[in-house]
Design an enzyme around this catalytic site. Structure first.
Site, PDB file in Angstrom:
ATOM      1  N   LYS A 191       1.226  -1.010   0.102  1.00  0.00           N
ATOM      2  CA  LYS A 191       0.303   0.077   0.073  1.00  0.00           C
ATOM      3  C   LYS A 191       0.979   1.426  -0.182  1.00  0.00           C
ATOM      4  O   LYS A 191       1.668   1.471   1.063  1.00  0.00           O
ATOM      5  CB  LYS A 191      -0.850   0.020   1.395  1.00  0.00           C
ATOM      6  CG  LYS A 191      -1.886  -1.162   1.183  1.00  0.00           C
ATOM      7  CD  LYS A 191      -2.649  -1.166   0.625  1.00  0.00           C
ATOM      8  CE  LYS A 191      -4.212  -2.232   0.467  1.00  0.00           C
ATOM      9  NZ  LYS A 191      -5.293  -1.958  -0.558  1.00  0.00           N
ATOM     10  N   LYS A 233     -13.447  -7.307  -7.395  1.00  0.00           N
ATOM     11  CA  LYS A 233     -14.078  -8.025  -6.228  1.00  0.00           C
ATOM     12  C   LYS A 233     -15.367  -7.942  -5.655  1.00  0.00           C
ATOM     13  O   LYS A 233     -16.422  -7.186  -6.354  1.00  0.00           O
ATOM     14  CB  LYS A 233     -13.639  -6.864  -4.947  1.00  0.00           C
ATOM     15  CG  LYS A 233     -12.708  -6.283  -4.597  1.00  0.00           C
ATOM     16  CD  LYS A 233     -11.965  -5.342  -3.299  1.00  0.00           C
ATOM     17  CE  LYS A 233     -10.744  -5.137  -3.034  1.00  0.00           C
ATOM     18  NZ  LYS A 233     -10.757  -4.095  -2.999  1.00  0.00           N
TER      19      LYS A 233
HETATM   20 MG   LIG Z   1      -6.833  -2.173  -3.996  1.00  0.00          MG
END
Ligand SMILES: [Mg+2]
Length: 371
Positions: A151, A250
């Site tokens: 991240k 997702k």
């Molecule tokens: Mg993501």
């Protein structure tokens, strides 16, 4: 459920997850779904509490007591609800679980999946310091994970990537920005081109497609979209506008297995590699991700990882394990392929609501949090 370690992204830090589950009972069978939502509206606009409201007041009444052929029809029955994809996904996916059990098929096979083993990647939140990060990357590489995702956010990006690349010149490495940059940062992303990243995930505005197309045109590294693609229509737009070269699918973000499969099919048609993203799911959401990842277009390692990565104790058994090859063996039994630990779920439950129809099918929602 308390996370083993806090998980930091550009949107903030999570210490525990309020897990909202949906259980559907029909014809003597029981299906489970998970609302893969955050507690704050920082990934999409949904939160655990908006999902409770939308399920209770709108979605459950659309399904309860109806004769529903399976997951696809359940998705259609809820079609008039705009947004609230994660709430819809949980209910639809629970019905897919029942449909697969009724047909005696593993859920992946019910969805049209063909893979028996799926490739796994590791996702690392922002760490306290570089040494911790390098140690965690080493652990994940040694555990066999096939790629490592870091991240990043403004001020915590190119220097970090440079150091990780120096220490691990050959690993499959990618970054996820969680929409924390602007098109004005294009030069920074061009500089990232030198580090041989597999992809840069969701660099720009969370619901933007056009700016991603403008950025992709200036980069060699593929852009992968996550937050921006919340349905098949937006996936089509992103593909046609060349806003990305890779798609993160997702289940919660797109509203369940039916739409996820449509997005998958669009990717296959466009020759665009896809992979399954994660939302720090409990075992129930994780099991649905494994089933979805058996579709043949999921060619890149996903964020689907071992239960033990995030939880001391998962709510399914057996727990999800990753092989030394960095893969998960897809369960072969009917439905989700894992047993939900009902007693543990009840122990963790702080709120529960149940609806019953005259046809004796029922839907329950439980919300669990350990504080
Ligand atoms: Mg993501």
């Amino acid at each position: 459920m308390s996370l083993k370690a806090p998980y930091e992204t550009s949107a903030g830090t999570e210490w525990d997850r309020r897990v909202l589950l949906v259980q559907v009972m029909s014809e003597g069978l029981c299906g489970w779904g998970e609302v893969t939502v955050d507690q704050t509206p920082s990934f999409t606009s949904e939160t655990t509490d908006t999902a409770w409201h939308i399920l209770s007041d709108f979605l459950v009444p659309m399904i309860l007591g109806k004769t529903v052929s399976g997951g696809e029809e359940a998705g259609r029955l809820m079609h008039s609800v705009r947004g609230h994809e994660m709430a819809r996904a949980a209910l639809e996916n629970a019905i897919w679980d029942i449909e697969a059990q009724r047909n005696g098929l593993p859920l992946g096979v019910q969805l049209g999946g063909t893979l028996c083993e799926i490739p796994c990647g590791a996702a690392l939140g922002i760490q306290q310091n570089l040494d911790t990060l390098l140690n965690k990357v080493r652990d994940d590489v040694e555990a066999g994970y096939q790629r490592v995702k870091l991240k990043i956010k403004p001020g915590h990006d190119i220097q970090v990537i440079r150091q990780v690349r120096r220490a691990f010149p050959d690993i499959n490495l990618m970054v996820d920005c969680n929409s924390s940059y602007l098109l004005a940062h294009a030069a920074l992303f061009q500089a990232l081109d030198d580090f041989g990243l597999m992809m840069i995930e969701q660099p720009l505005w969370w619901d933007g497609i056009l700016d991603h197309a403008k950025l992709q045109a200036q980069l060699r590294t593929p852009i992968c979209l996550d937050e921006s693609v919340r349905n098949a229509h937006l996936a089509q737009e992103a593909i046609e506008m060349k806003a990305c070269k890779i798609m993160n699918i997702k289940l919660g973000r797109v509203g369940g297995h039916s739409t996820a499969r449509k997005v998958h099919d669009l990717c296959v048609e466009a020759n665009m590699p896809a992979w399954c993203g994660g939302m720090l799911e409990s075992g129930i959401g994780r099991a649905h991700n494994i089933a979805m990842s058996t579709l043949p277009g999921f060619v890149l390692p996903g964020d689907v990882s071992a239960s033990q990565r995030y939880w001391d104790e998962d709510i399914i058994e057996p727990e999800v394990e990753v092989t030394s090859r960095g893969t998960i063996d897809v369960p072969r039994s009917a439905g989700l392929g894992y047993t939900v630990r009902q007693e543990l779920v009840e122990k963790l439950t702080v709120r529960h609501r149940q609806w019953k129809s005259s046809l004796q099918s029922s839907i329950g929602a439980v919300g669990a949090v350990v504080s």
